[in-house]
Design a protein around this motif. Structure first.
Motif, short mmCIF file in Angstrom:
data_model
loop_
_atom_site.label_atom_id
_atom_site.label_comp_id
_atom_site.label_asym_id
_atom_site.label_seq_id
_atom_site.Cartn_x
_atom_site.Cartn_y
_atom_site.Cartn_z
N PRO A 136 0.81 -1.23 0.00
CA PRO A 136 0.00 0.00 0.00
C PRO A 136 0.83 1.27 0.00
CG PRO A 136 -0.13 -1.11 2.14
CD PRO A 136 0.54 -2.05 1.19
N GLN A 137 2.06 1.23 0.49
CA GLN A 137 2.94 2.39 0.47
C GLN A 137 3.85 2.41 -0.76
OE1 GLN A 137 2.34 4.62 2.84
NE2 GLN A 137 0.82 3.16 3.64
N GLY A 138 3.64 1.44 -1.64
CA GLY A 138 4.47 1.33 -2.81
C GLY A 138 5.76 0.58 -2.52
N ASN A 139 6.44 0.15 -3.56
CA ASN A 139 7.71 -0.55 -3.42
C ASN A 139 8.51 -0.28 -4.69
OD1 ASN A 139 9.86 -2.42 -3.35
ND2 ASN A 139 8.65 -3.88 -2.15
N ARG A 140 9.58 0.49 -4.56
CA ARG A 140 10.34 0.90 -5.74
C ARG A 140 11.07 -0.27 -6.39
NH1 ARG A 140 15.77 1.72 -4.66
NH2 ARG A 140 16.38 1.58 -2.44
N ARG A 141 11.16 -1.39 -5.68
CA ARG A 141 11.81 -2.56 -6.27
C ARG A 141 10.83 -3.47 -7.02
NH1 ARG A 141 16.99 -3.34 -4.94
NH2 ARG A 141 17.89 -2.12 -3.24
N VAL A 142 9.57 -3.09 -7.05
CA VAL A 142 8.55 -3.85 -7.78
C VAL A 142 8.07 -3.01 -8.95
CG1 VAL A 142 6.27 -4.92 -7.67
CG2 VAL A 142 7.84 -5.11 -5.73
N ARG A 143 8.26 -3.50 -10.17
CA ARG A 143 7.87 -2.78 -11.37
C ARG A 143 6.95 -3.66 -12.22
NH1 ARG A 143 11.73 1.28 -12.46
NH2 ARG A 143 12.46 2.07 -10.44
N LEU A 144 5.84 -3.06 -12.64
CA LEU A 144 4.89 -3.75 -13.52
C LEU A 144 4.83 -3.03 -14.85
CD1 LEU A 144 1.95 -4.36 -11.00
CD2 LEU A 144 3.86 -5.89 -11.52
N TYR A 145 4.70 -3.78 -15.93
CA TYR A 145 4.71 -3.21 -17.27
C TYR A 145 3.59 -3.82 -18.10
CZ TYR A 145 9.61 -2.84 -15.67
OH TYR A 145 10.75 -2.65 -14.94
N GLN A 146 2.78 -2.98 -18.73
CA GLN A 146 1.79 -3.48 -19.68
C GLN A 146 2.45 -3.52 -21.05
OE1 GLN A 146 -1.98 -1.42 -19.77
NE2 GLN A 146 -2.77 -2.73 -21.40
N GLU A 147 3.36 -4.46 -21.17
CA GLU A 147 4.17 -4.58 -22.38
C GLU A 147 4.36 -6.06 -22.70
OE1 GLU A 147 7.82 -2.31 -22.18
OE2 GLU A 147 6.91 -0.87 -20.81
N ASN A 148 4.91 -6.32 -23.88
CA ASN A 148 5.18 -7.68 -24.33
C ASN A 148 6.44 -8.20 -23.64
OD1 ASN A 148 6.14 -9.96 -25.87
ND2 ASN A 148 4.75 -9.35 -27.50
N GLY A 149 6.28 -9.18 -22.77
CA GLY A 149 7.41 -9.71 -22.03
C GLY A 149 8.47 -10.34 -22.91
N PHE A 150 8.05 -10.98 -24.01
CA PHE A 150 9.03 -11.55 -24.93
C PHE A 150 9.97 -10.46 -25.45
CE2 PHE A 150 5.76 -14.96 -26.11
CZ PHE A 150 6.41 -15.96 -25.42
N GLU A 151 9.39 -9.34 -25.83
CA GLU A 151 10.16 -8.28 -26.47
C GLU A 151 11.02 -7.48 -25.49
OE1 GLU A 151 7.30 -5.91 -28.49
OE2 GLU A 151 6.80 -7.46 -29.97
N GLN A 152 10.58 -7.38 -24.24
CA GLN A 152 11.23 -6.49 -23.29
C GLN A 152 12.20 -7.19 -22.35
OE1 GLN A 152 10.89 -3.22 -23.58
NE2 GLN A 152 9.48 -3.56 -25.27
N LEU A 153 12.23 -8.51 -22.36
CA LEU A 153 13.07 -9.25 -21.42
C LEU A 153 14.53 -8.85 -21.52
CD1 LEU A 153 13.63 -11.51 -19.38
CD2 LEU A 153 13.60 -13.14 -21.30
N GLY A 154 15.03 -8.73 -22.73
CA GLY A 154 16.46 -8.50 -22.93
C GLY A 154 16.99 -7.26 -22.25
N ARG A 155 16.18 -6.22 -22.14
CA ARG A 155 16.69 -4.97 -21.57
C ARG A 155 16.92 -5.08 -20.05
NH1 ARG A 155 12.65 -1.93 -19.07
NH2 ARG A 155 10.49 -2.46 -19.60
N LEU A 156 16.41 -6.13 -19.43
CA LEU A 156 16.58 -6.30 -17.98
C LEU A 156 17.72 -7.26 -17.64
CD1 LEU A 156 12.82 -6.57 -16.95
CD2 LEU A 156 14.33 -4.59 -16.70
N LEU A 157 18.39 -7.77 -18.67
CA LEU A 157 19.48 -8.72 -18.44
C LEU A 157 20.79 -8.17 -18.97
CD1 LEU A 157 17.64 -12.01 -19.49
CD2 LEU A 157 18.15 -11.25 -17.16
N PRO A 158 21.90 -8.40 -18.26
CA PRO A 158 21.95 -8.97 -16.90
C PRO A 158 21.51 -7.94 -15.86
CG PRO A 158 24.14 -8.32 -17.59
CD PRO A 158 23.24 -8.08 -18.77
#
Length: 284
Positions: A136-158
């Motif tokens: 309820p107070q938010g969590n800056r380490r939790v991010r949600l995206y309404q995006e295509n996970g297949f396409e966006q995975l690479g930008r989070l690795l490593p």
């Protein structure tokens, strides 16, 4: 594209195998104090109400979670899964069922991070609401995206932590999902060879299933591959009669945990005498 809703299938036999295995992996990574990232490419709603009309339409949880709950003793892998259900249902029922992202968030420590993707607009809204209730107070380490996970995975690795678990379980409604899974796994491992990638797939009567199984096992990475078939395939070729998990860079403890658990799962979840499991690995 947006017709699939996991609420119709929540708590089925495939969820039992997937979620029990994921919990083992999450717990293993949490044994070290160093941070890790969890990336879920196809989150869904996060939590499912098994008393809702959607879950009751097919009642798949009666041949999954419900069978498990009727047992008196569990192997350790399954026991942690039962504990997670109980944590979400303090009243002692099993009405609410945690999906993969919820299991991850329930085990997230202050130093860890979560990235969740969900393209379906309604599912994303529900997921966002559920996560907001958890934090309820938010969590800056939790991010949600309404995006295509297949396409966006690479930008989070490593990840900065150099420790990552990737959960990939699309609906496979479109036949193209099978090739997209393979491409995404290959690209992710090129960017971060040490990633623990957990790929779920359905066992249905499609040639794409066998092709995906074969090509995943040809990847040049340490891997573990487990599959569970609960019944004879339907004569009309329809329906889910099993599921599988392919895990790259698996925890060293997972093979033994599955060896102990799979016979119990077969006995508990079998719908006829053709139920079976396979457990293969790259020489762990």
């Amino acid at each position: 594209m947006f017709s699939y809703r996991h609420a119709f299938h929540a708590g089925n036999h495939a969820d039992v195998l997937k979620h029990a295995t994921l919990l083992h992996i999450f717990n293993y990574y949490a044994h070290k104090n160093s941070a890790f990232s969890i990336i879920d490419t196809h989150c869904g709603a996060g939590i499912y109400d098994l008393e809702h009309d959607w879950a009751q339409t097919k009642g798949e949880f009666y041949d999954g979670l419900d069978r498990v709950l009727q047992q008196d003793e569990y192997p350790e892998l399954v026991e942690h899964y039962i504990d997670a259900i109980a944590d979400l249902n303090p009243d002692g029922t099993a009405r609410y069922y945690p999906g993969s992202p919820w299991l991850a968030l329930m085990h997230l420590r202050a130093q860890d991070s979560f990235h969740g993707f969900e393209l379906h607009p309604t599912e994303f809204d529900v997921l966002s609401t559920n996560v907001a209730r958890l934090f309820p107070q938010g969590n800056r380490r939790v991010r949600l995206y309404q995006e295509n996970g297949f396409e966006q995975l690479g930008r989070l690795l490593p990840p900065p932590s150099r420790r990552a678990i990737v959960v990939m379980d699309p609906s496979y409604e479109a036949k193209s999902d099978y090739q997209q899974v393979l491409n995404s796994v290959r690209n992710a491992l090129k960017r971060f060879a040490q990633a623990c990638m957990v790929v779920w797939y359905p066992i249905v009567q499609r040639p794409e299933v066998q092709a995906l199984q074969r090509k995943l096992e040809q990847l040049e990475t340490p891997w573990l591959h487990v599959s569970l078939t609960v019944r004879t395939p339907a004569k009309n070729g329809l329906g889910l009669h099993g599921s599988g998990l392919f895990i790259s860079n698996p925890p060293w403890t997972l093979l033994n945990a599955l060896e102990q658990s799979m016979p119990w799962l077969i006995k508990t979840l079998a719908q006829d005498d053709k139920a079976s499991f396979q457990l293969r690995h790259s020489g762990l």
